[in-house]
Design an enzyme around this catalytic site. Structure first.
Site, PDB file in Angstrom:
ATOM      1  N   HIS A 182     -23.005 -62.368  12.165  1.00 26.56           N
ATOM      2  CA  HIS A 182     -23.310 -62.734  10.774  1.00 26.56           C
ATOM      3  C   HIS A 182     -24.788 -62.444  10.509  1.00 26.56           C
ATOM      4  O   HIS A 182     -25.632 -62.641  11.383  1.00 26.56           O
ATOM      5  CB  HIS A 182     -22.992 -64.220  10.545  1.00 26.56           C
ATOM      6  N   GLU A 227     -20.301 -57.745   4.628  1.00 27.55           N
ATOM      7  CA  GLU A 227     -21.034 -58.750   3.863  1.00 27.55           C
ATOM      8  C   GLU A 227     -22.412 -58.213   3.493  1.00 27.55           C
ATOM      9  O   GLU A 227     -23.361 -58.334   4.285  1.00 27.55           O
ATOM     10  CB  GLU A 227     -21.208 -60.020   4.698  1.00 27.55           C
ATOM     11  N   GLY A 237     -24.600 -65.856  -0.691  1.00 26.45           N
ATOM     12  CA  GLY A 237     -25.199 -67.089  -1.203  1.00 26.45           C
ATOM     13  C   GLY A 237     -26.069 -66.878  -2.427  1.00 26.45           C
ATOM     14  O   GLY A 237     -26.796 -67.785  -2.833  1.00 26.45           O
ATOM     15  N   SER A 278     -20.646 -64.129  -1.999  1.00 24.76           N
ATOM     16  CA  SER A 278     -20.396 -64.715  -3.324  1.00 24.76           C
ATOM     17  C   SER A 278     -19.003 -64.404  -3.849  1.00 24.76           C
ATOM     18  O   SER A 278     -18.816 -64.165  -5.049  1.00 24.76           O
ATOM     19  CB  SER A 278     -21.474 -64.273  -4.327  1.00 24.76           C
ATOM     20  N   GLU A 280     -26.969 -64.051   9.001  1.00 23.50           N
ATOM     21  CA  GLU A 280     -27.863 -65.200   9.219  1.00 23.50           C
ATOM     22  C   GLU A 280     -28.209 -65.338  10.693  1.00 23.50           C
ATOM     23  O   GLU A 280     -29.313 -65.725  11.051  1.00 23.50           O
ATOM     24  CB  GLU A 280     -27.209 -66.479   8.667  1.00 23.50           C
ATOM     25  N   GLY A 337     -18.211 -68.224   1.989  1.00 21.95           N
ATOM     26  CA  GLY A 337     -19.191 -69.243   2.351  1.00 21.95           C
ATOM     27  C   GLY A 337     -19.107 -70.420   1.391  1.00 21.95           C
ATOM     28  O   GLY A 337     -18.243 -71.292   1.522  1.00 21.95           O
ATOM     29  N   GLY A 338     -19.995 -70.428   0.402  1.00 24.45           N
ATOM     30  CA  GLY A 338     -20.111 -71.566  -0.520  1.00 24.45           C
ATOM     31  C   GLY A 338     -18.785 -72.059  -1.084  1.00 24.45           C
ATOM     32  O   GLY A 338     -18.523 -73.263  -1.100  1.00 24.45           O
ATOM     33  N   ASN A 350     -16.257 -69.865   5.941  1.00 21.09           N
ATOM     34  CA  ASN A 350     -17.396 -70.077   6.840  1.00 21.09           C
ATOM     35  C   ASN A 350     -18.184 -71.265   6.308  1.00 21.09           C
ATOM     36  O   ASN A 350     -18.928 -71.141   5.340  1.00 21.09           O
ATOM     37  CB  ASN A 350     -18.251 -68.790   6.840  1.00 21.09           C
ATOM     38  N   TRP A 351     -17.978 -72.412   6.944  1.00 16.65           N
ATOM     39  CA  TRP A 351     -18.620 -73.644   6.448  1.00 16.65           C
ATOM     40  C   TRP A 351     -20.114 -73.672   6.785  1.00 16.65           C
ATOM     41  O   TRP A 351     -20.827 -74.523   6.281  1.00 16.65           O
ATOM     42  CB  TRP A 351     -17.929 -74.881   7.041  1.00 16.65           C
ATOM     43  N   LYS A 352     -20.550 -72.783   7.629  1.00 16.92           N
ATOM     44  CA  LYS A 352     -21.964 -72.731   8.067  1.00 16.92           C
ATOM     45  C   LYS A 352     -22.395 -74.124   8.559  1.00 16.92           C
ATOM     46  O   LYS A 352     -21.577 -74.847   9.115  1.00 16.92           O
ATOM     47  CB  LYS A 352     -22.847 -72.188   6.940  1.00 16.92           C
TER      48      LYS A 352
END
Ligand code: PGA
Length: 244
Positions: free
Chosen positions: A90, A162, A168, A207, A92, A228-229, A9-11
């Site tokens: 998600h 998640e 994150g 994470s 977010e 993610g990251g 997930n590049w966001k």
């Protein structure tokens, strides 16, 4: 057998040049992984990466089918450019854009109607975990998201657990914590869809990194990750995908 999936997930990250070069590296390195790789770039880049041998997911979709909804993208549009998956619900989007369980359910139906696989996210906040209500929260999110979904479509569904406190933050759920929730989700899915519900892939997100993926992915009910990251660099993303 559940499908093994590692989704990135590049966001809202990476400008065009960086997105292109990350994609090129992934294409070069994606052989020899024992799972399906899915990349979820910002929607403006989707078109460049579809139909090129790697599964592509959107990060969001409209709950409406078409019409006067400025700024939105429909599931049919995503399908028309070759998108295979779409993240929905998600945390977010729930937090920053007030997305409700009902919106998530509408989006799931739009996606299924158009032959796109939803990656349905669920997960609790730190408060909800510490106060002991986290399983109720997760159960409600899943039951509401999958309301009126036909059991014929089980093979199209993916769930991502998640925990919000792990997203994150660099704090990962331990493999014991993650496995406990994944097994619980598996039970919910089998109570909704019968024993076939056990075939739905359940990904862990929060994470997940090369140094913890192996332990997480070796748990019985963890079928992969939503990253993610660590998906923003080919080396770490591929290292995670090679953890199966
Ligand atoms: P993270 O994000 O890997 O950076 O924690 C996961 C996600 O939000 O999907």
């Amino acid at each position: 057998m559940t499908r093994k999936i590692v989704a990135g997930n590049w966001k809202m990250n990476l400008l065009l040049n960086d997105a292109n070069s990350l994609f090129d590296q992934l294409v070069a390195e994606n052989k020899g992984v024992d799972c399906e790789i899915v990349i979820c770039p910002p929607s403006i880049y989707l078109h460049k990466f579809t139909n090129k041998g790697i599964s592509v997911g959107a990060q969001n979709v409209s709950q409406f089918s078409n019409g006067a909804y400025t700024g939105e993208l429909s599931a049919a549009m995503l399908k028309s450019i070759g998108v295979n998956y779409c993240i929905v619900g998600h945390s977010e989007r729930r937090e920053c854009f007030c997305e409700t369980d009902e919106d998530v359910n509408l989006k799931v139906h739009q996606l299924l109607l158009n032959g796109i696989k939803p990656i349905v996210c669920c997960g609790e906040s730190l408060d909800q975990r510490e106060s002991g209500i986290f399983k109720d929260v997760i159960e409600t999110q899943i039951r509401e998201a999958l309301k009126n979904v036909s059991s014929n479509l089980i093979s199209e569904l993916v769930i991502a657990y998640e925990p919000i406190w792990a997203i994150g933050t660099g704090v990962t759920a331990s493999s014991v914590q993650a496995q406990e929730v994944h097994a619980f989700i598996r039970e919910i899915l089998s109570s909704i869809f019968g024993s076939a519900g056990r075939e739905i892939s359940i990904l862990y997100g929060g994470s997940c990194k090369p140094n913890n993926a192996l332990e997480l992915f070796s748990c019985n009910d963890i079928d992969g990750g939503l990253i993610g990251g660590a998906s923003l660099e080919a080396e770490s993303f591929i290292a995670i995908a090679k953890s199966f």
